[in-house]
Design a protein around this motif. Structure first.
Motif, PDB file in Angstrom:
ATOM      1  N   TYR A 150      86.558 -36.103 -50.980  1.00 35.61           N
ATOM      2  CA  TYR A 150      87.531 -35.582 -51.950  1.00 35.61           C
ATOM      3  C   TYR A 150      87.406 -36.350 -53.263  1.00 35.61           C
ATOM      4  CZ  TYR A 150      90.074 -32.430 -48.883  1.00 35.61           C
ATOM      5  OH  TYR A 150      90.417 -31.372 -48.091  1.00 35.61           O
ATOM      6  N   HIS A 151      87.612 -35.634 -54.373  1.00 37.27           N
ATOM      7  CA  HIS A 151      87.563 -36.268 -55.687  1.00 37.27           C
ATOM      8  C   HIS A 151      88.421 -35.474 -56.660  1.00 37.27           C
ATOM      9  CE1 HIS A 151      84.351 -33.299 -55.497  1.00 37.27           C
ATOM     10  NE2 HIS A 151      84.552 -33.107 -56.797  1.00 37.27           N
ATOM     11  N   GLY A 152      88.766 -36.108 -57.766  1.00 37.31           N
ATOM     12  CA  GLY A 152      89.587 -35.453 -58.781  1.00 37.31           C
ATOM     13  C   GLY A 152      89.631 -36.303 -60.036  1.00 37.31           C
ATOM     14  N   PHE A 180      76.266 -30.874 -61.951  1.00 36.17           N
ATOM     15  CA  PHE A 180      75.038 -30.202 -61.508  1.00 36.17           C
ATOM     16  C   PHE A 180      75.075 -30.074 -59.994  1.00 36.17           C
ATOM     17  CE2 PHE A 180      73.814 -32.264 -65.492  1.00 36.17           C
ATOM     18  CZ  PHE A 180      73.099 -31.272 -66.130  1.00 36.17           C
ATOM     19  N   ARG A 181      74.714 -28.891 -59.527  1.00 37.78           N
ATOM     20  CA  ARG A 181      74.701 -28.650 -58.089  1.00 37.78           C
ATOM     21  C   ARG A 181      73.482 -27.812 -57.703  1.00 37.78           C
ATOM     22  NH1 ARG A 181      80.408 -27.302 -57.838  1.00 37.78           N
ATOM     23  NH2 ARG A 181      81.387 -28.723 -59.309  1.00 37.78           N
ATOM     24  N   ALA A 182      73.103 -27.896 -56.449  1.00 38.45           N
ATOM     25  CA  ALA A 182      72.204 -26.892 -55.863  1.00 38.45           C
ATOM     26  C   ALA A 182      73.125 -25.943 -55.114  1.00 38.45           C
ATOM     27  CB  ALA A 182      71.191 -27.546 -54.935  1.00 38.45           C
ATOM     28  N   LEU A 225      92.708 -33.180 -56.535  1.00 36.47           N
ATOM     29  CA  LEU A 225      91.778 -33.603 -55.484  1.00 36.47           C
ATOM     30  C   LEU A 225      91.196 -32.378 -54.780  1.00 36.47           C
ATOM     31  CD1 LEU A 225      93.368 -36.567 -53.483  1.00 36.47           C
ATOM     32  CD2 LEU A 225      91.311 -36.615 -54.919  1.00 36.47           C
ATOM     33  N   HIS A 226      89.895 -32.370 -54.625  1.00 36.05           N
ATOM     34  CA  HIS A 226      89.217 -31.252 -53.959  1.00 36.05           C
ATOM     35  C   HIS A 226      87.881 -31.734 -53.412  1.00 36.05           C
ATOM     36  CE1 HIS A 226      87.381 -31.394 -57.942  1.00 36.05           C
ATOM     37  NE2 HIS A 226      86.311 -30.882 -57.371  1.00 36.05           N
ATOM     38  N   GLN A 227      87.278 -30.905 -52.567  1.00 34.33           N
ATOM     39  CA  GLN A 227      85.894 -31.126 -52.129  1.00 34.33           C
ATOM     40  C   GLN A 227      85.037 -30.069 -52.798  1.00 34.33           C
ATOM     41  OE1 GLN A 227      87.217 -30.467 -48.002  1.00 34.33           O
ATOM     42  NE2 GLN A 227      85.994 -32.251 -47.442  1.00 34.33           N
ATOM     43  N   ASP A 228      83.796 -30.402 -53.146  1.00 29.72           N
ATOM     44  CA  ASP A 228      82.861 -29.397 -53.648  1.00 29.72           C
ATOM     45  C   ASP A 228      82.157 -28.825 -52.419  1.00 29.72           C
ATOM     46  OD1 ASP A 228      83.676 -30.173 -56.155  1.00 29.72           O
ATOM     47  OD2 ASP A 228      81.746 -30.966 -56.786  1.00 29.72           O
ATOM     48  N   LYS A 229      82.613 -27.671 -51.975  1.00 30.87           N
ATOM     49  CA  LYS A 229      82.083 -27.149 -50.701  1.00 30.87           C
ATOM     50  C   LYS A 229      81.729 -25.671 -50.772  1.00 30.87           C
ATOM     51  CE  LYS A 229      86.637 -26.408 -48.748  1.00 30.87           C
ATOM     52  NZ  LYS A 229      87.639 -26.795 -47.774  1.00 30.87           N
TER      53      LYS A 229
HETATM   54 FE    FE Z   1      84.332 -31.361 -57.935  1.00 33.37          FE
END
Ligand code: FE
Ligand code: MD6
Length: 221
Positions: free
Chosen positions: A194-196, A217-219, A138-142
């Motif tokens: 949070y996701h994983g 995909f991210r900016a 589990l993590h955040q994309d930050k």
């Molecule tokens: Fe992620």
């Protein structure tokens, strides 16, 4: 139903899947969204991986990630003992990451639009390979500079159970089964959830073999 349509959904449960499932206010699962793009996508994926092969990375805490990573686009995501970073260069080669193939960009933009995010311009595509047993805690994309853009996550190959939680690590998580060709898009008020991914089960995918491939995909900047 034509045989082509049947084939497109061969990886899905036999019962009718809704095309678009809302999993939070601004979060959607787009079932089978990638399938019509696949034959254009996979050769480009091979070319990216020839230039920037998968490698296992170490987290700041000293753990080797079970998923192997690569990237394409202006910015690639890496991790090492010093932290998480976006970098312009592949640390393995010292060269810039391979450019994001046009078909990747168009797929990401189409999926974002389908989920209500117009004008998404990703500058980074992180590619993950999960062999059976690999997982993502589990993590955040930050690590991205701005939280205005969504995350667009593409699943190929073996199925996975995606955990989609709240804004605190301990919040209850939804378990969402993801199959070959599905896309998850989350952004806006849900961007920092949070996701994983639970450990991938053993199996052979008819097209991709003994692995799950995920693109996010991210900016980044
Ligand atoms: Fe992620
Ligand atoms: C997935 N992946 O594999 C979701 N985030 O379905 C991620 O959330 C992710 O694979 C950051 C870094 C690598 C990842």
């Amino acid at each position: 139903m034509s045989s082509i349509t049947l084939d497109l959904f061969a990886d899905h449960e036999p019962e009718q899947q809704p095309k678009r499932e809302q999993i939070a206010e601004q979060s959607w699962v787009l079932r089978g969204f990638v399938l019509p793009w696949l034959e254009r996508l996979l050769p480009e994926l091979d070319a990216v991986l020839a230039a920037a092969p998968f490698r296992q990375m170490v987290t700041p805490g000293g753990f080797t990630m079970s998923a192997a990573l690569s990237s394409c686009g202006t910015w690639g995501w890496t991790t090492d003992r010093s932290g998480y970073h976006y970098s312009r260069q592949d640390p393995a080669s010292g060269k810039p990451w391979p450019p994001m193939p046009e078909v990747f960009l168009h797929l990401a933009q189409a999926a974002a639009l389908e989920a209500g995010f117009a004008g998404f311009v990703p500058d980074s595509c992180l590619i993950n390979r999960y062999p059976p047993g690999a997982k993502m805690s589990l993590h955040q994309d930050k690590d991205e500079t701005s939280m205005a853009a969504p995350i667009v996550s593409v699943s190929l190959g073996l199925p996975a159970v995606f955990l989609f939680g709240g804004f605190e690590r301990g919040d209850k998580c939804q378990r969402v089964s993801l199959f070959h060709g599905d896309v998850v898009v989350w952004g806006g008020v849900d961007r920092l959830r949070y996701h994983g991914v639970l450990p991938i089960k053993d199996g052979q995918h008819p097209r991709l073999g003994e692995q799950r491939i995920n693109f996010t995909f991210r900016a980044a900047r």
